[in-house]
Enzyme design. Structure first.
Site, short mmCIF file in Angstrom:
data_model
loop_
_atom_site.label_atom_id
_atom_site.label_comp_id
_atom_site.label_asym_id
_atom_site.label_seq_id
_atom_site.Cartn_x
_atom_site.Cartn_y
_atom_site.Cartn_z
CB ILE A 108 -1.00 0.01 1.18
CG1 ILE A 108 -0.27 -0.16 2.51
CG2 ILE A 108 -2.04 -1.08 1.01
CD1 ILE A 108 -1.17 0.03 3.74
N GLY A 109 2.02 1.12 -0.61
CA GLY A 109 2.92 2.27 -0.69
C GLY A 109 4.02 2.21 0.34
CB ALA A 338 11.21 -8.06 10.23
N GLY A 342 5.44 1.21 11.38
CA GLY A 342 4.31 1.92 10.78
C GLY A 342 3.49 2.49 11.94
CD GLU A 343 -1.20 -0.26 12.74
OE1 GLU A 343 -2.43 -0.27 12.71
OE2 GLU A 343 -0.52 -1.30 12.79
#
Ligand SMILES: Cc1cc2nc3c(=O)[nH]c(=O)nc-3n(C[C@H](O)[C@H](O)[C@H](O)COP(=O)(O)OP(=O)(O)OC[C@H]3O[C@@H](n4cnc5c(N)ncnc54)[C@H](O)[C@@H]3O)c2cc1C
Lengths: 390, 326
Positions: A108-109, A338, A342-343
């Site tokens: 999503i980018g 990993a 993000g969030e």
């Protein structure tokens, strides 16, 4: 946390350093974390930001000005971010040495495709630009869980690794026959398979007869379960400097720094991009975004467009955003080490801003957005309070 | 919502424009940045949209023989931010233009459209049949009125959305209004309409009239001006509070002053009491505080917008203090 630190006269970074949990306190049975880089987030973040120096210098810079500077910090962890099954990946190695990766998950980018190509490349020694990725097409790819919960990398990348290993096993078995070696004593390097014991015994991947005959090798990888009785979480510490106009309630964010532990840094560019994006969204929460209902009358939303619901613009985000990646592979969590990013970046942002505003003004705000409207009201309440006392 | 149907014409002359406008429910289209949003959101309707974009005579920015500046109604907001004539003599106007919306909107939006734009009250723009749309109720009165006016409201509590208008009022600028009949010249200060004078209109323009130009009086020696805006978001956001100042100094004292607020009232709001307090004085902290307080003396806040009073006082004081003699 900030109020607590102030109450006992302790630096807020110090207070957090003294309280780093090794186990999850909220989950039943208090499972230990697979890894927590929180200590390093705090220490490395504070050091790069110049926390101690700036904090003591700032207090004296604020005399006789409407614009008051302040610094603030906050720590955070994200409740998910370990990912998990299901995820199924198909990797094909073609006779010409190129690779196709088939994955249901979307990009999503965020750079998902980049990260997955790097995992294949790492396992098979193929250059990333020889890897073609077919993803998020319901006609040609299998089911995948949605892109949310900061879990795409920790969910998909171990399955990508497993699929690449599956290809490798078949390829090495073919090469072993030709080189008269055991598969286990072979390794792959830059498109060539060679014997560990005798590197002069080698064969190019594209020369392996079995592969040439078949045209391709297909590997399938599945995402295995997460370790039992363990909590997998990303951690973060953020620091910021603001300037507040004590007459108008305007806030300018001058700089931001985020130190994130999300396990292994799979790719620095996509990592930093998530950090910058996360801070931007966090600033939206902190400063501008509010869903407003016509509470007393119709119950309808009045901020239902992009003008009245204010997401931050380039003018609201500082040019000076520093990402301090804490690169510590979490090998207990999964095979790529990993954790999600993000969030987790957005978690401490608003708190760091609120703490910086407190540092600048003495106003403790515990709700968002911290707009001139809200700040002006708080300033008025404070001004009233002091004039009553005086 | 989808865009409703309408016919669209692009006349080549003002005369042709007037004849199109005389037909039924016609609307002028300049840059369209405000008009199209209003049509799509159903704020009002149009049977005919009359584009004035072909009228080159409305595009010029020029200095007239008497030293005044004439800005054609189709000059874009972006042009105001960087035109030499504006930047040199009228910095408050250039600053105000730069505070408008976003770069894309400034490139497309015109000065005429900016002065004639519709208010941004979220009830007016939303699905609420309010007094300004011919309804019987102002939803802001008992509703979410944090961004609404504290001065000049009555039956309707919009704030005037323009940043440019207060700067023009501060300069004592005028507008040229042309219609099928005679062309009028009106001070910008008299262009706007308070709710008590007409709750469904924002300007004195009659249907069929076109605002053709803005006229700025010659810039004089000893004249200082500025515009500052406080907003919730750094770009693409209207004023919570703004102030345009035009001050004339003579031997260290204020010889003439105009203080005009945005975000305060349904029209650009002049502060005559404050202007009086500083006129003839050299600016010091006491005078400044008195002037700032006087600007808010008539303020009548509602449930959620009382914060604006101290915000304006702080803002006005801060802006005046920039001219303090040190
Ligand atoms: C998201 C957004 C944010 C904005 N933020 C700001 C802001 O911060 N500050 C600010 O000041 N403005 C702001 N604006 C308003 C913007 O400046 C105006 O929309 C623009 O200037 C209008 O110019 P236009 O040429 O596009 O007008 P149009 O949309 O073409 O016209 C606007 C209105 O004026 C009428 N009209 C236009 N020209 C004439 C004329 N010559 N004579 C008579 N009537 C005319 C039209 O019929 C229409 O009703 C914002 C607008 C948007 C959409």
């Amino acid at each position: 946390m900030d109020a607590l630190a102030e109450g006992i006269g302790m630096d807020p970074v110090e207070l957090r350093l003294k309280n780093i949990p090794a186990v999850s306190q909220a989950r039943t049975g208090n499972p230990p974390y697979t890894s927590t880089g929180f200590r390093q987030c705090l220490t490395d973040g504070a050091k790069s930001f110049g926390w101690r120096e700036v904090r003591s210098a700032i207090a004296s810079s604020n005399k006789d000005r409407n614009w008051r500077k302040g610094v603030g910090m906050a720590g955070g962890m994200w409740v998910v971010g370990g990912g998990g099954p299901p995820a199924t990946i198909i990797v094909k190695l073609f006779a010409d040495g190129s690779v196709s990766l088939n994955m249901g998950a979307s990009d999503i980018g965020t750079g998902t495709r980049t990260v997955m190509a790097l995992v294949v490349s790492e396992e098979l020694g193929v250059k990333p630009d020889l890897i073609d990725i077919d993803n998020a097409d319901t006609a040609t790819t299998q089911y995948a869980t949605p892109s949310g919960g900061s879990k795409t990398v920790p969910t998909e990348s171990p399955a990508v690794r497993a699929a690449a290993i599956h290809v490798k096993q078949q390829l090495l078995a073919m090469a072993a026959e030709e080189l008269k070696e055991k598969p286990a004593s072979l390794t792959m390097k830059g498109g060539t398979i060679l014997s560990l014991a005798d590197p002069s015994k080698k064969i190019k991947v594209t020369d392996v007869a079995g592969l040439k005959k078949q045209g391709l090798i297909v590997g399938i990888g599945y995402r295995g379960p997460n370790p039992a009785n363990r909590a997998i979480n990303p951690f973060a510490a953020q620091f910021c400097e603001v300037e507040v106009n004590i007459k108008t309630g305007e806030v300018r964010i001058l700089r931001f720094l985020s130190a994130n532990d999300s396990g292994r840094v799979m790719n620095r560019l996509t990592f930093d991009s998530q950090v910058i994006g996360g801070i931007t969204m966090g600033i939206g929460l902190a400063m501008t975004e509010a869903r407003i209902l016509d509470r007393n009358q119709t119950g309808k939303i009045v901020s239902g467009n992009w003008h009245d619901y204010k997401i931050p613009t380039a003018m609201d985000v500082p040019a000076d955003i520093v990402s301090v990646p804490i690169d510590s592979p979490d090998n207990e969590a999964n095979t790529t080490g990993a954790k999600g990013l993000g969030e987790p970046v957005t978690i401490p942002t608003a708190a760091a801003v609120a703490n910086a505003v407190y540092n600048a003004t003495g106003l403790r705000l515990t709700s968002t957005p911290i707009s001139p409207l809200v700040l002006r009201r708080a300033l008025a309440a404070m001004e009233k309070g002091t004039s009553k006392q005086g | 919502m989808t865009m409703p149907n309408f016919s669209y014409v692009r006349p080549k002359s003002l005369k042709e424009t007037f004849s199109h406008l005389s037909a039924g429910n016609a609307r002028i289209h300049a840059g369209g940045t405000d008009l199209l949003g209003c049509l799509r959101d159903g704020v009002f309707t149009a049977e005919k949209v009359v584009s004035i974009s072909q009228l080159d005579e409305l595009k010029r920015v020029e200095r007239l023989k008497d030293g005044s500046i004439r800005i054609g109604a189709l000059a874009t907001v972006a042009e105001l931010t960087n035109h030499e004539l504006v930047k040199e003599g009228y910095p408050a106007l250039a600053q105000a233009a730069l505070e408008v919306a976003s770069p894309q909107l400034r490139n497309q939006g015109t000065i005429g459209g900016n002065l004639c734009q519709k208010p941004r009250c979220w009830y007016y723009r939303g699905e609420f049949h309010c007094t300004r749309k011919g309804g019987t109720r102002c939803f802001a009165m008992a509703g979410e009125n944090q961004y609404h006016c504290i001065l000049g409201g009555r039956g309707c509590y919009i704030v005037h959305p323009s940043d440019i208008a207060p700067a023009l009022v501060a300069y004592g600028a005028s507008v040229e209004i042309a219609g099928a009949g005679e062309t009028r010249k009106i001070p910008v200060e008299k262009l706007f309409v308070l709710p008590e004078q007409g709750i469904t209109k924002e300007t004195i323009l009659e249907p069929g009239e076109v605002l053709t130009a803005v006229l700025l009086p010659p810039a004089e020696e000893g004249f200082h001006s500025s515009y500052r805006k406080v907003r919730a978001r750094g770009s693409w956001d209207f004023a919570l509070a703004g102030v345009a100042l035009a001050l004339h100094f003579h031997e260290g004292r204020v010889a003439g002053a105009r203080i005009v607020l945005s975000g305060a009232a349904p029209i650009p709001w002049r502060c005559p009491d404050s202007e009086k307090i500083i006129t003839g004085q050299s600016l010091d902290d006491d005078i400044i505080a008195r002037a700032a307080a006087a600007a808010m003396r008539q303020a009548r806040p509602m449930q959620h917008n009382e914060y604006k009073i101290e915000l304006f006082k702080g803002l006005i004081a801060e802006e005046l203090a920039a001219y303090k003699r040190s």
